[in-house]
Scaffold this motif. Structure first.
Motif, short mmCIF file in Angstrom:
data_model
loop_
_atom_site.label_atom_id
_atom_site.label_comp_id
_atom_site.label_asym_id
_atom_site.label_seq_id
_atom_site.Cartn_x
_atom_site.Cartn_y
_atom_site.Cartn_z
N ALA A 131 60.42 94.05 36.47
CA ALA A 131 59.67 93.54 35.33
C ALA A 131 60.61 93.24 34.16
CB ALA A 131 58.61 94.56 34.91
N MET A 132 61.63 94.06 33.98
CA MET A 132 62.59 93.80 32.92
C MET A 132 63.41 92.55 33.23
SD MET A 132 63.77 94.54 29.99
CE MET A 132 63.00 96.15 29.68
N ILE A 133 63.78 92.36 34.49
CA ILE A 133 64.51 91.15 34.87
C ILE A 133 63.66 89.92 34.61
CG2 ILE A 133 65.42 89.86 36.85
CD1 ILE A 133 67.32 91.97 35.84
N ASP A 134 62.36 90.00 34.85
CA ASP A 134 61.48 88.87 34.56
C ASP A 134 61.54 88.50 33.08
OD1 ASP A 134 60.65 88.69 37.18
OD2 ASP A 134 58.83 89.88 36.88
N GLN A 135 61.69 89.51 32.21
CA GLN A 135 61.81 89.24 30.78
C GLN A 135 63.18 88.67 30.43
OE1 GLN A 135 60.58 92.46 28.14
NE2 GLN A 135 59.33 93.36 29.76
N LEU A 136 64.20 89.17 31.08
CA LEU A 136 65.56 88.76 30.74
C LEU A 136 65.92 87.40 31.32
CD1 LEU A 136 67.43 92.13 31.39
CD2 LEU A 136 66.90 91.13 29.16
N ALA A 137 65.48 87.14 32.56
CA ALA A 137 65.94 85.94 33.26
C ALA A 137 64.82 84.97 33.59
CB ALA A 137 66.66 86.34 34.56
N GLY A 138 63.59 85.50 33.83
CA GLY A 138 62.53 84.62 34.29
C GLY A 138 62.84 84.06 35.66
N GLY A 139 62.11 83.03 36.05
CA GLY A 139 62.39 82.38 37.32
C GLY A 139 61.98 83.24 38.51
N GLU A 140 62.42 82.80 39.69
CA GLU A 140 62.10 83.50 40.93
C GLU A 140 63.35 83.61 41.79
OE1 GLU A 140 59.04 81.22 42.76
OE2 GLU A 140 57.46 81.93 41.41
N GLY A 141 63.25 84.37 42.86
CA GLY A 141 64.36 84.53 43.78
C GLY A 141 65.15 85.79 43.52
N ASP A 142 66.02 86.12 44.47
CA ASP A 142 66.81 87.34 44.39
C ASP A 142 68.11 87.16 43.62
OD1 ASP A 142 64.83 88.49 45.88
OD2 ASP A 142 65.96 88.55 47.75
N VAL A 143 68.45 85.92 43.27
CA VAL A 143 69.60 85.63 42.43
C VAL A 143 69.15 84.69 41.32
CG1 VAL A 143 71.92 84.65 42.31
CG2 VAL A 143 71.22 85.94 44.34
N ARG A 144 69.30 85.11 40.08
CA ARG A 144 68.78 84.32 38.95
C ARG A 144 69.85 84.17 37.87
NH1 ARG A 144 62.84 87.19 37.99
NH2 ARG A 144 62.37 87.60 40.20
N PRO A 145 69.94 83.00 37.28
CA PRO A 145 70.91 82.81 36.19
C PRO A 145 70.49 83.53 34.93
CG PRO A 145 69.59 80.83 36.50
CD PRO A 145 69.23 81.76 37.62
N LEU A 146 71.45 84.12 34.25
CA LEU A 146 71.28 84.71 32.93
C LEU A 146 72.16 83.94 31.96
CD1 LEU A 146 71.60 88.50 33.84
CD2 LEU A 146 69.55 87.42 32.89
N PRO A 147 71.95 84.09 30.66
CA PRO A 147 72.90 83.51 29.71
C PRO A 147 74.31 84.04 29.99
CG PRO A 147 70.91 84.23 28.57
CD PRO A 147 70.81 84.74 29.97
N ASN A 148 75.21 83.16 30.38
CA ASN A 148 76.60 83.55 30.67
C ASN A 148 76.70 84.61 31.75
OD1 ASN A 148 77.65 81.85 28.56
ND2 ASN A 148 76.87 83.37 27.11
N GLY A 149 75.86 84.48 32.80
CA GLY A 149 75.94 85.45 33.88
C GLY A 149 74.88 85.26 34.93
N THR A 150 74.71 86.30 35.76
CA THR A 150 73.82 86.24 36.91
C THR A 150 73.17 87.60 37.13
OG1 THR A 150 75.29 84.62 37.96
CG2 THR A 150 73.65 85.65 39.37
N ALA A 151 71.90 87.58 37.54
CA ALA A 151 71.19 88.78 37.96
C ALA A 151 70.97 88.70 39.47
CB ALA A 151 69.85 88.91 37.24
N VAL A 152 71.28 89.78 40.19
CA VAL A 152 71.22 89.80 41.65
C VAL A 152 70.38 90.99 42.10
CG1 VAL A 152 72.56 89.87 43.78
CG2 VAL A 152 73.55 88.84 41.72
N LYS A 153 69.34 90.71 42.87
CA LYS A 153 68.49 91.79 43.39
C LYS A 153 69.20 92.48 44.54
CE LYS A 153 63.80 92.76 45.04
NZ LYS A 153 62.48 92.17 45.37
N ILE A 154 69.30 93.81 44.46
CA ILE A 154 69.94 94.61 45.50
C ILE A 154 68.89 95.18 46.45
CG2 ILE A 154 71.46 96.55 45.98
CD1 ILE A 154 72.78 94.23 44.44
N ASP A 155 67.81 95.68 45.88
CA ASP A 155 66.69 96.21 46.66
C ASP A 155 65.47 96.20 45.74
OD1 ASP A 155 66.64 98.89 45.23
OD2 ASP A 155 68.62 99.03 46.15
N ASP A 156 64.39 96.83 46.18
CA ASP A 156 63.13 96.75 45.42
C ASP A 156 63.23 97.40 44.05
OD1 ASP A 156 61.91 95.36 47.43
OD2 ASP A 156 60.93 97.12 48.32
N GLN A 157 64.23 98.26 43.84
CA GLN A 157 64.33 98.95 42.55
C GLN A 157 65.67 98.76 41.85
OE1 GLN A 157 62.97 102.94 42.15
NE2 GLN A 157 61.09 102.61 43.29
#
Length: 327
Positions: A131-157
């Motif tokens: 839920a926090m990643i949804d606020q920070l990055a939005g979008g969908e998928g297990d790899v999402r762009p962030l401002p000057n970076g990337t968010a990567v899902k490792i597992d469900d938590q």
């Protein structure tokens, strides 16, 4: 220790073996490193170097993989993902000095630039992390762009964040009010419970990928073309030459089990060297948990002990995946 923040303190969270995990934790991953690969030949170059299928890696996915020597022994285990203008390669910091030159060795013949990144590495963990990643990055998928970076899902938590210092500070300011701050021992605990291995400097070039269960974690492609060490990895699958696997064990410990520590196994009334600790975590109540490489033909009910603490008995626990599945 990480120095990217002058105001935040990341310490080990005191957890017992039965304590629920924090609902939201911001983790400083200072024991991890990031390699970036940028250039039109990056994907094709890596395809001939590593166990995973880089060509088929979608922009919204990540994969585990291994980088081996010519004999199939692993230099590192990494997580690969699309990152900004190229690829990001997440691995333990302790192998960077020896593994990175080997990864770059033949890159002179390809249009790719491979280097250690200066990105800040953070983890978001807990039931509220997505839920926090949804606020920070939005979008969908297990790899999402962030401002000057990337968010990567490792597992469900868990999510990995690879960002610049400004973005790291902005994220920390946003989540500090609701998240517990932790050092990366909490990340270790997640990895151990999920049976996700790593290679440290002390275990570099000691194991083939199947000895650390990478075939069960979709980190080996047996359908792609040749890569360094491929002959040994394929032979281990088709001819059954691998005699070891990684298991989850728990037991008492006065100190955190470290990579390379020896676990002994009971043989009748005697004790013999049984295996090697890959990663360990010590709870605050005197219990510990560890991933350990053992012979894969042990009798059910075998008991174990740490060689350095022979008075405590360790027992095997079920892994969260099957070692019998076809890769």
């Amino acid at each position: 220790m990480s120095t990217w923040s002058e105001t935040l303190q990341f310490d080990k969270i005191p957890l017992t073996a039965n304590t629920p995990m924090p609902s939201l934790a911001l983790i400083d991953l200072s024991s991890w490193g990031l390699v970036t690969l940028v250039g039109p030949d990056s994907i094709s170059y890596l395809q001939g170097q590593v166990t995973c299928d880089v060509v088929s890696l979608a922009p919204n996915q990540s994969t585990l993989g291994a980088h081996c020597d010519a004999k199939g022994k692993m230099r590192t285990i990494f997580r690969l993902f699309h990152h900004q203008d190229g690829l990001g390669w997440f691995q333990r910091q302790s192998v960077m000095d020896t593994q990175l030159p080997e990864l770059k060795k033949y890159a002179i013949f390809s249009k790719t630039t491979i280097e250690a990144s200066q990105d800040i590495l953070l983890g978001l963990a807990g039931e509220q992390a997505s839920a926090m990643i949804d606020q920070l990055a939005g979008g969908e998928g297990d790899v999402r762009p962030l401002p000057n970076g990337t968010a990567v899902k490792i597992d469900d938590q868990r999510w990995l964040l690879a960002v610049d210092t400004e973005t790291a500070n902005a994220i920390a300011a946003k989540v500090a009010g609701s998240a517990i701050l932790s050092d990366d021992s909490l990340w270790d605990l997640y990895d151990i419970r999920l049976g996700i291995p790593r290679i440290e400097s002390g275990t570099e070039l000691e194991f083939i990928p199947q000895s650390l269960n990478l075939q069960a974690l979709d980190a080996i492609s047996f359908k792609k073309g040749c890569y360094t060490g491929q002959e040994t990895v394929a032979r281990a699958k088709w001819r059954g030459i691998n005699k070891r696997a990684m298991y989850l064990l728990t037991g008492p410990a006065t100190h955190c089990p470290k990579t390379g520590d020896v676990l002994e196994r009971s043989v009748g009334e005697n004790w013999r060297k049984g295996g090697t600790v890959i990663a360990g975590y010590a709870f605050s109540d005197g219990e510990a948990i560890a991933l350990v490489v053992l012979p894969n033909d042990l009798e059910e009910g075998t008991t174990f002990r740490l060689a350095a603490e022979p008075e405590g008995q360790w027992l095997q626990q079920p892994l969260p995946y099957s070692l019998d599945e076809e890769a």
